[in-house]
Scaffold this motif. Structure first.
Motif, PDB file in Angstrom:
ATOM      1  N   SER A  71       0.829  -1.200   0.000  1.00 52.16           N
ATOM      2  CA  SER A  71       0.000   0.000   0.000  1.00 52.16           C
ATOM      3  C   SER A  71       0.867   1.254   0.000  1.00 52.16           C
ATOM      4  CB  SER A  71      -0.922  -0.001   1.223  1.00 52.16           C
ATOM      5  OG  SER A  71      -1.646   1.209   1.310  1.00 52.16           O
ATOM      6  N   ALA A  72       1.878   1.291   0.858  1.00 54.15           N
ATOM      7  CA  ALA A  72       2.744   2.465   0.946  1.00 54.15           C
ATOM      8  C   ALA A  72       3.558   2.655  -0.324  1.00 54.15           C
ATOM      9  CB  ALA A  72       3.667   2.345   2.154  1.00 54.15           C
ATOM     10  N   ALA A  73       4.054   1.570  -0.910  1.00 49.14           N
ATOM     11  CA  ALA A  73       4.832   1.677  -2.147  1.00 49.14           C
ATOM     12  C   ALA A  73       3.954   2.157  -3.304  1.00 49.14           C
ATOM     13  CB  ALA A  73       5.471   0.328  -2.479  1.00 49.14           C
ATOM     14  N   ASP A  74       2.743   1.625  -3.392  1.00 52.74           N
ATOM     15  CA  ASP A  74       1.834   2.018  -4.461  1.00 52.74           C
ATOM     16  C   ASP A  74       1.484   3.505  -4.381  1.00 52.74           C
ATOM     17  OD1 ASP A  74       1.775  -0.559  -5.418  1.00 52.74           O
ATOM     18  OD2 ASP A  74      -0.147  -1.077  -4.489  1.00 52.74           O
ATOM     19  N   LEU A  75       1.203   3.972  -3.172  1.00 54.39           N
ATOM     20  CA  LEU A  75       0.729   5.344  -3.005  1.00 54.39           C
ATOM     21  C   LEU A  75       1.848   6.378  -3.055  1.00 54.39           C
ATOM     22  CD1 LEU A  75      -1.903   4.756  -0.171  1.00 54.39           C
ATOM     23  CD2 LEU A  75      -2.367   5.277  -2.560  1.00 54.39           C
ATOM     24  N   SER A  76       3.057   5.981  -2.660  1.00 51.45           N
ATOM     25  CA  SER A  76       4.173   6.930  -2.601  1.00 51.45           C
ATOM     26  C   SER A  76       5.056   6.899  -3.834  1.00 51.45           C
ATOM     27  CB  SER A  76       5.033   6.648  -1.371  1.00 51.45           C
ATOM     28  OG  SER A  76       5.724   5.416  -1.514  1.00 51.45           O
ATOM     29  N   GLY A  77       5.047   5.777  -4.564  1.00 52.00           N
ATOM     30  CA  GLY A  77       5.964   5.620  -5.686  1.00 52.00           C
ATOM     31  C   GLY A  77       7.391   5.367  -5.249  1.00 52.00           C
ATOM     32  N   LEU A  78       7.568   5.002  -3.986  1.00 56.66           N
ATOM     33  CA  LEU A  78       8.893   4.738  -3.414  1.00 56.66           C
ATOM     34  C   LEU A  78       8.929   3.322  -2.842  1.00 56.66           C
ATOM     35  CD1 LEU A  78       9.281   8.048  -1.362  1.00 56.66           C
ATOM     36  CD2 LEU A  78      10.617   7.446  -3.404  1.00 56.66           C
ATOM     37  N   PRO A  79      10.130   2.745  -2.703  1.00 58.87           N
ATOM     38  CA  PRO A  79      10.207   1.494  -1.952  1.00 58.87           C
ATOM     39  C   PRO A  79       9.667   1.717  -0.544  1.00 58.87           C
ATOM     40  CG  PRO A  79      12.285   1.941  -3.059  1.00 58.87           C
ATOM     41  CD  PRO A  79      11.457   3.180  -3.180  1.00 58.87           C
ATOM     42  N   ALA A  80       9.045   0.697   0.008  1.00 62.71           N
ATOM     43  CA  ALA A  80       8.448   0.823   1.338  1.00 62.71           C
ATOM     44  C   ALA A  80       8.747  -0.416   2.169  1.00 62.71           C
ATOM     45  CB  ALA A  80       6.937   1.040   1.234  1.00 62.71           C
ATOM     46  N   LEU A  81       8.992  -0.182   3.434  1.00 62.19           N
ATOM     47  CA  LEU A  81       9.290  -1.262   4.371  1.00 62.19           C
ATOM     48  C   LEU A  81       8.217  -1.286   5.447  1.00 62.19           C
ATOM     49  CD1 LEU A  81      11.306  -3.454   5.356  1.00 62.19           C
ATOM     50  CD2 LEU A  81      12.379  -1.646   6.735  1.00 62.19           C
ATOM     51  N   ALA A  82       7.586  -2.430   5.620  1.00 63.62           N
ATOM     52  CA  ALA A  82       6.572  -2.587   6.664  1.00 63.62           C
ATOM     53  C   ALA A  82       6.975  -3.710   7.592  1.00 63.62           C
ATOM     54  CB  ALA A  82       5.207  -2.882   6.046  1.00 63.62           C
ATOM     55  N   ASP A  83       6.553  -3.552   8.802  1.00 58.26           N
ATOM     56  CA  ASP A  83       6.839  -4.530   9.849  1.00 58.26           C
ATOM     57  C   ASP A  83       5.499  -4.995  10.395  1.00 58.26           C
ATOM     58  OD1 ASP A  83       6.357  -4.313  12.823  1.00 58.26           O
ATOM     59  OD2 ASP A  83       8.488  -4.749  12.945  1.00 58.26           O
ATOM     60  N   ASP A  84       5.334  -6.291  10.555  1.00 57.13           N
ATOM     61  CA  ASP A  84       4.217  -6.779  11.348  1.00 57.13           C
ATOM     62  C   ASP A  84       4.810  -7.666  12.415  1.00 57.13           C
ATOM     63  OD1 ASP A  84       1.319  -6.583  11.618  1.00 57.13           O
ATOM     64  OD2 ASP A  84       1.375  -8.758  11.478  1.00 57.13           O
ATOM     65  N   SER A  85       4.525  -7.343  13.633  1.00 51.30           N
ATOM     66  CA  SER A  85       5.162  -8.060  14.727  1.00 51.30           C
ATOM     67  C   SER A  85       4.161  -8.305  15.825  1.00 51.30           C
ATOM     68  CB  SER A  85       6.363  -7.267  15.260  1.00 51.30           C
ATOM     69  OG  SER A  85       5.985  -5.951  15.604  1.00 51.30           O
ATOM     70  N   GLY A  86       4.484  -9.233  16.699  1.00 50.12           N
ATOM     71  CA  GLY A  86       3.557  -9.536  17.768  1.00 50.12           C
ATOM     72  C   GLY A  86       4.158 -10.403  18.838  1.00 50.12           C
ATOM     73  N   LEU A  87       3.469 -10.418  19.960  1.00 53.25           N
ATOM     74  CA  LEU A  87       3.852 -11.236  21.106  1.00 53.25           C
ATOM     75  C   LEU A  87       3.073 -12.538  21.064  1.00 53.25           C
ATOM     76  CD1 LEU A  87       5.319 -11.428  23.906  1.00 53.25           C
ATOM     77  CD2 LEU A  87       3.196 -10.499  24.883  1.00 53.25           C
ATOM     78  N   CYS A  88       3.770 -13.640  21.120  1.00 57.79           N
ATOM     79  CA  CYS A  88       3.145 -14.963  21.097  1.00 57.79           C
ATOM     80  C   CYS A  88       3.420 -15.654  22.427  1.00 57.79           C
ATOM     81  CB  CYS A  88       3.700 -15.799  19.947  1.00 57.79           C
ATOM     82  SG  CYS A  88       3.513 -15.032  18.320  1.00 57.79           S
ATOM     83  N   VAL A  89       2.382 -15.932  23.180  1.00 61.75           N
ATOM     84  CA  VAL A  89       2.508 -16.524  24.506  1.00 61.75           C
ATOM     85  C   VAL A  89       2.186 -18.009  24.419  1.00 61.75           C
ATOM     86  CG1 VAL A  89       1.755 -16.407  26.906  1.00 61.75           C
ATOM     87  CG2 VAL A  89       1.811 -14.318  25.516  1.00 61.75           C
ATOM     88  N   GLU A  90       3.143 -18.838  24.823  1.00 60.62           N
ATOM     89  CA  GLU A  90       2.995 -20.287  24.641  1.00 60.62           C
ATOM     90  C   GLU A  90       1.727 -20.815  25.308  1.00 60.62           C
ATOM     91  OE1 GLU A  90       5.047 -21.366  22.566  1.00 60.62           O
ATOM     92  OE2 GLU A  90       6.562 -19.809  22.678  1.00 60.62           O
ATOM     93  N   ALA A  91       1.473 -20.417  26.562  1.00 61.42           N
ATOM     94  CA  ALA A  91       0.331 -20.956  27.303  1.00 61.42           C
ATOM     95  C   ALA A  91      -1.002 -20.459  26.773  1.00 61.42           C
ATOM     96  CB  ALA A  91       0.463 -20.601  28.787  1.00 61.42           C
TER      97      ALA A  91
END
Length: 211
Positions: A71-91
């Motif tokens: 989405s960011a690359a399409d709208l800006s015309g620039l390379p874009a870096l996105a992060d999706d991250s999260g906490l995963c709790v075993e229990a």
């Protein structure tokens, strides 16, 4: 939680120049910009460009990181870096996981104190001997305006502590103690966290591939 990436890694290189950080989270933008600084990359956030935040409809970290980067690359015309991250709790069977931010949502915005309390309450409901093992996952998606995308996954193991400790960082950092340390992410100097975090792990892989 294991992730299956949607195909072999490509090897397109990223040269010095401007790159959009596809995030409206000031803490995340600051952390990513600091990691990119040594490589001659001029960063600009999606918020600074007034780009909309796409709805995170994916069911995996890979899907959400890719949709934000595209989405960011399409709208800006620039390379874009996105992060999706999260906490995963075993229990908690990997929760909050890909829905990490959802646990913080309130009508007035994200409340991370509330999110941390929800995790703690869910653990307490399972009894005093419940495992407090957890890990953070970070998937980076690097997208170009022509549709080319690369993905990199990082991970950091640790345990959860209560009550929250420290004032540095963001999100669930105050309750996460990385393996081999006795301080939470939020008690570590930013440089210390950059050296060991899930995001830093993903960045090391990205640097080796694209710089």
């Amino acid at each position: 939680m294991s992730l299956e990436f949607p195909g072999p890694q490509a090897v397109r290189k990223l040269g010095p120049g401007k790159l959009v950080i596809a995030s409206h989270n000031p803490g995340k933008v600051k952390e990513i910009a600091a990691l990119l600084e040594p490589y001659g990359i001029e960063t600009v956030s999606a918020a600074a460009l007034d780009l909309p935040e796409p709805e995170e409809t994916g069911t995996t970290f890979v899907m959400n990181a890719e949709l934000k980067a595209r989405s960011a690359a399409d709208l800006s015309g620039l390379p874009a870096l996105a992060d999706d991250s999260g906490l995963c709790v075993e229990a908690l069977n990997g929760d909050p996981g890909v829905y990490t931010a959802n646990w913080a949502e309130t009508p007035s915005g994200r409340d991370w104190d509330l999110a941390m309390r929800k995790v703690e309450d869910a653990l307490n409901a399972k009894g005093p001997d419940v495992s407090r093992d957890a890990h953070f996952v970070c998937v980076l998606a690097l997208a170009w305006p022509d549709g080319h995308v690369e993905w990199f996954e990082g991970r950091a193991e640790g345990t959860l502590t209560w009550p929250p400790r420290g004032t540095v960082g963001f999100g669930y950092d105050p309750v996460f103690v990385p393996t081999g340390h006795d301080r939470s992410y939020a008690e570590l100097d930013p440089a210390e966290k950059h050296a060991i975090s899930h995001r830093a792990d993903a960045f090391r892989q990205m640097v080796a591939a694209v710089f």
